[in-house]
Design a protein around this motif. Sequence first.
Motif, PDB file in Angstrom:
ATOM      1  N   ILE A 206      69.930  24.336  66.200  1.00  0.00           N
ATOM      2  CA  ILE A 206      68.678  25.066  66.393  1.00  0.00           C
ATOM      3  C   ILE A 206      67.872  24.342  67.467  1.00  0.00           C
ATOM      4  CG2 ILE A 206      66.523  25.856  65.345  1.00  0.00           C
ATOM      5  CD1 ILE A 206      67.957  25.901  62.652  1.00  0.00           C
ATOM      6  N   ALA A 207      67.582  25.056  68.547  1.00  0.00           N
ATOM      7  CA  ALA A 207      66.724  24.494  69.587  1.00  0.00           C
ATOM      8  C   ALA A 207      65.264  24.823  69.301  1.00  0.00           C
ATOM      9  CB  ALA A 207      67.136  25.016  70.961  1.00  0.00           C
ATOM     10  N   ASP A 208      65.009  26.054  68.869  1.00  0.00           N
ATOM     11  CA  ASP A 208      63.650  26.491  68.551  1.00  0.00           C
ATOM     12  C   ASP A 208      63.734  27.585  67.491  1.00  0.00           C
ATOM     13  OD1 ASP A 208      60.910  26.621  68.695  1.00  0.00           O
ATOM     14  OD2 ASP A 208      60.858  27.870  70.491  1.00  0.00           O
ATOM     15  N   GLY A 209      62.868  27.513  66.485  1.00  0.00           N
ATOM     16  CA  GLY A 209      62.858  28.533  65.440  1.00  0.00           C
ATOM     17  C   GLY A 209      63.210  28.011  64.062  1.00  0.00           C
ATOM     18  N   GLN A 248      71.941  24.816  79.674  1.00  0.00           N
ATOM     19  CA  GLN A 248      70.931  25.694  80.265  1.00  0.00           C
ATOM     20  C   GLN A 248      69.526  25.437  79.707  1.00  0.00           C
ATOM     21  OE1 GLN A 248      71.642  29.905  80.633  1.00  0.00           O
ATOM     22  NE2 GLN A 248      73.844  29.626  80.764  1.00  0.00           N
ATOM     23  N   LEU A 249      69.431  24.736  78.601  1.00  0.00           N
ATOM     24  CA  LEU A 249      68.115  24.474  78.021  1.00  0.00           C
ATOM     25  C   LEU A 249      67.272  23.613  78.960  1.00  0.00           C
ATOM     26  CD1 LEU A 249      68.990  23.583  74.315  1.00  0.00           C
ATOM     27  CD2 LEU A 249      68.087  25.754  75.163  1.00  0.00           C
ATOM     28  N   LYS A 250      66.005  23.914  79.025  1.00  0.00           N
ATOM     29  CA  LYS A 250      65.051  23.087  79.755  1.00  0.00           C
ATOM     30  C   LYS A 250      64.101  22.472  78.721  1.00  0.00           C
ATOM     31  CE  LYS A 250      66.759  24.365  83.685  1.00  0.00           C
ATOM     32  NZ  LYS A 250      67.631  23.431  84.445  1.00  0.00           N
ATOM     33  N   ILE A 251      64.091  21.147  78.666  1.00  0.00           N
ATOM     34  CA  ILE A 251      63.304  20.458  77.649  1.00  0.00           C
ATOM     35  C   ILE A 251      62.155  19.714  78.316  1.00  0.00           C
ATOM     36  CG2 ILE A 251      63.338  18.801  75.750  1.00  0.00           C
ATOM     37  CD1 ILE A 251      66.308  19.317  75.462  1.00  0.00           C
ATOM     38  N   PHE A 252      60.955  20.006  77.856  1.00  0.00           N
ATOM     39  CA  PHE A 252      59.762  19.342  78.342  1.00  0.00           C
ATOM     40  C   PHE A 252      59.184  18.472  77.224  1.00  0.00           C
ATOM     41  CE2 PHE A 252      60.283  23.316  80.595  1.00  0.00           C
ATOM     42  CZ  PHE A 252      60.096  22.961  81.920  1.00  0.00           C
ATOM     43  N   GLU A 253      58.358  17.543  77.615  1.00  0.00           N
ATOM     44  CA  GLU A 253      57.719  16.656  76.658  1.00  0.00           C
ATOM     45  C   GLU A 253      56.455  17.300  76.077  1.00  0.00           C
ATOM     46  OE1 GLU A 253      55.922  15.815  80.701  1.00  0.00           O
ATOM     47  OE2 GLU A 253      57.897  16.330  79.874  1.00  0.00           O
ATOM     48  N   PHE A 254      56.002  16.766  74.984  1.00  0.00           N
ATOM     49  CA  PHE A 254      54.669  17.027  74.460  1.00  0.00           C
ATOM     50  C   PHE A 254      53.865  15.745  74.646  1.00  0.00           C
ATOM     51  CE2 PHE A 254      55.954  20.833  72.038  1.00  0.00           C
ATOM     52  CZ  PHE A 254      54.785  21.587  72.128  1.00  0.00           C
ATOM     53  N   ASN A 255      52.852  15.792  75.496  1.00  0.00           N
ATOM     54  CA  ASN A 255      51.981  14.633  75.655  1.00  0.00           C
ATOM     55  C   ASN A 255      50.986  14.562  74.498  1.00  0.00           C
ATOM     56  OD1 ASN A 255      53.241  13.866  78.080  1.00  0.00           O
ATOM     57  ND2 ASN A 255      52.012  15.348  79.228  1.00  0.00           N
ATOM     58  N   ARG A 256      50.386  13.405  74.316  1.00  0.00           N
ATOM     59  CA  ARG A 256      49.492  13.178  73.183  1.00  0.00           C
ATOM     60  C   ARG A 256      48.067  12.870  73.644  1.00  0.00           C
ATOM     61  NH1 ARG A 256      54.445  14.433  71.378  1.00  0.00           N
ATOM     62  NH2 ARG A 256      55.072  13.464  69.423  1.00  0.00           N
ATOM     63  N   LEU A 257      47.091  13.416  72.936  1.00  0.00           N
ATOM     64  CA  LEU A 257      45.685  13.110  73.141  1.00  0.00           C
ATOM     65  C   LEU A 257      45.108  12.611  71.820  1.00  0.00           C
ATOM     66  CD1 LEU A 257      44.686  16.261  75.214  1.00  0.00           C
ATOM     67  CD2 LEU A 257      44.427  13.889  76.014  1.00  0.00           C
ATOM     68  N   VAL A 258      44.311  11.551  71.866  1.00  0.00           N
ATOM     69  CA  VAL A 258      43.716  10.990  70.648  1.00  0.00           C
ATOM     70  C   VAL A 258      42.211  10.888  70.855  1.00  0.00           C
ATOM     71  CG1 VAL A 258      43.715   9.066  69.036  1.00  0.00           C
ATOM     72  CG2 VAL A 258      45.834   9.715  70.178  1.00  0.00           C
ATOM     73  N   SER A 259      41.455  11.331  69.867  1.00  0.00           N
ATOM     74  CA  SER A 259      40.005  11.484  70.030  1.00  0.00           C
ATOM     75  C   SER A 259      39.217  10.188  69.904  1.00  0.00           C
ATOM     76  CB  SER A 259      39.472  12.504  69.024  1.00  0.00           C
ATOM     77  OG  SER A 259      39.707  12.069  67.693  1.00  0.00           O
ATOM     78  N   THR A 397      59.543  18.075  71.244  1.00  0.00           N
ATOM     79  CA  THR A 397      60.140  18.828  72.344  1.00  0.00           C
ATOM     80  C   THR A 397      59.446  20.166  72.551  1.00  0.00           C
ATOM     81  OG1 THR A 397      61.756  19.846  70.842  1.00  0.00           O
ATOM     82  CG2 THR A 397      62.433  17.830  71.961  1.00  0.00           C
ATOM     83  N   TYR A 398      59.363  20.572  73.800  1.00  0.00           N
ATOM     84  CA  TYR A 398      58.947  21.922  74.171  1.00  0.00           C
ATOM     85  C   TYR A 398      60.114  22.494  74.964  1.00  0.00           C
ATOM     86  CZ  TYR A 398      56.278  25.816  76.138  1.00  0.00           C
ATOM     87  OH  TYR A 398      55.844  27.068  76.497  1.00  0.00           O
ATOM     88  N   ILE A 399      60.752  23.527  74.434  1.00  0.00           N
ATOM     89  CA  ILE A 399      62.031  23.985  74.971  1.00  0.00           C
ATOM     90  C   ILE A 399      61.912  25.386  75.560  1.00  0.00           C
ATOM     91  CG2 ILE A 399      64.433  24.508  74.404  1.00  0.00           C
ATOM     92  CD1 ILE A 399      64.319  22.370  72.258  1.00  0.00           C
ATOM     93  N   ASP A 400      62.402  25.550  76.761  1.00  0.00           N
ATOM     94  CA  ASP A 400      62.584  26.858  77.380  1.00  0.00           C
ATOM     95  C   ASP A 400      64.056  27.216  77.314  1.00  0.00           C
ATOM     96  OD1 ASP A 400      60.015  27.564  78.070  1.00  0.00           O
ATOM     97  OD2 ASP A 400      60.086  26.626  80.048  1.00  0.00           O
ATOM     98  N   PRO A 401      64.393  28.535  77.161  1.00  0.00           N
ATOM     99  CA  PRO A 401      63.488  29.672  77.351  1.00  0.00           C
ATOM    100  C   PRO A 401      62.658  29.995  76.115  1.00  0.00           C
ATOM    101  CG  PRO A 401      65.679  30.486  76.832  1.00  0.00           C
ATOM    102  CD  PRO A 401      65.792  28.984  76.941  1.00  0.00           C
TER     103      PRO A 401
END
Length: 412
Positions: A206-209, A248-259, A397-401
Motif C-alpha cells: 500500500i502506497a496510499d490509502g 513510477q511512484l514519486k515520493i516527497f517529504e513532509f516537513n515539520r513545523l513546531v510552535s 511520506t507524501y506520494i504521487d500520483p
Amino acid sequence: MPVFKPFKASRPTRDKVGLIASRTYETYSKAEREARLDHNPFSFLHIVNPGYKYHKEISGPQRFNLVKNRYEEFKEDGNFIKDKKPLFYLHKIVYRHQTEFIGIVGAASVEDYEQGVIKKHEDTISEKVNVFKDYLKTVRFNADPVLLTYQKNEVIEQISQKLMEQRAEYEFTTTSRETHYLWLISNEDDINSIQKACQQTDCFYIADGHHRSSSSIALKQDLEKANSKHTGNEAYNYFMSYLIPEDQLKIFEFNRLVSSLNNLDPESFLIALDEYYKIENRGQDYFKPSTKHEFSMYLEGEFYSLILRKKAYEFTDALSELDAQVLYKTILSPILGIKDLRNDKRIAYVQGQKDMAYVKGAVDQGDYAVGFGMYPTSVSEIKTIADEGLVMPPKTTYIDPKLRSGICIYEF
C-alpha cells in the motif's frame, strides 16, 4: 500470490468525465470547493457534499444517506454508465506535460490484506476506519482507489504499451494541469495475462490509502456476518485499487513545523541539539537536505544544516533508520517534549512540494518557532518497513500520483 480482479465499473459518460472527476473533498480549500459547487453542476463534489443543495452542513448517517441519494440521481440523469462485463482500466496521468504515471484500476482482495499479502507501512485510527466503514455500508460504492505498488512486470508493461497506441476512452485535462487518459482492458487474453502476472508477484504494497483498506476489512466482516449465503466471491470481498509499478511512484517529504521551543531560548535549544548533530549556521542561504540523516532547520530568521552524529544514535531496525524517526527520537520528543506525533497541537506537517520557503514564511510570520526540512523517504525504505511489520511515524511520506474521485466507481 495476490489476487487482482477485473470488475464492472460505474463511470462517467465520455462527454461528462472531465466535469465529474474531482480531487478528494479534503484537498480543496473552502473557497475552491464552493466555486466548483457553484459553477459545475456535474462535479463529483455534489455527491460527496450533499448538504450544499440545502445550504447546510450535514454529517453522520444523514450525510451518508444523502450521498447515496445524490449518486443515484447522477445515475438516473444519465451521467454514469455501468460496464456490462468485468474489465480492467488502464489509467495514465500526466502532470504538467512531464511526469507520467501509468497504472491499472482493478479489485484487490480484502483477504490478501488480512493475510499480509498486501502489506502496509502506516498505522490507522480505529475511529476513522469505523466511520468510513459505516459510510461505505450505507452508500454501497467506492469512488477512490487505494494506491498499490509492485515490482515492475514486463507482461503488464507490454499490454499497457500496446493499449496506449489506441484511442483512449477518456482524455481530459484538469485546471491543475493534469491530463488523464483511460483505456478499457476488455480483451480476455490481456485480462488473464494481467491476473497471472499479479499472481506471480510475491506481494503488493500500500502506497496510499491505509484507512480505506482497513475500512474494507471492517466492511467485509460486517457484511459477511449478515450474509448467510456468503461465498467469498461477493464484491465486498474486494476493494478498488490503482496498481502502479514502484519505479513510477514519486515520493516527497513532509516537513515539520513546531510552535514553541518547549520553554527553551534559541541558544539553549541549539546547545541541546549539539548532542546529536553537527550544526552549521547557513544564515540566509536556503538549505535543503541532500541525503539521509541530514536535516535543514529554520530558526530565528536563519537556516541551519543538521548532520546526525552516527556515534550518538543507535540504529536497531529499519524504523530507527527513518529520518522521521530519527528526528522524533533526537529532537521532537527529548528536547521539544512532543510525545504524540499524531495529536500534539504544537506540531504541523507540510508536504514537501511546498518546500522550505513555505516553512520559512510560516516561522517568519510568528505562527511557529522552528521548522525542519526532511529528505524524502525511498520506496525501498517503505518496503522494508512493511516487510518487517513495522509502522512509520505519521506524515513520513507524501506520494504521487494523487487520484481523482469519480472516474471509476466500484459498487458492491
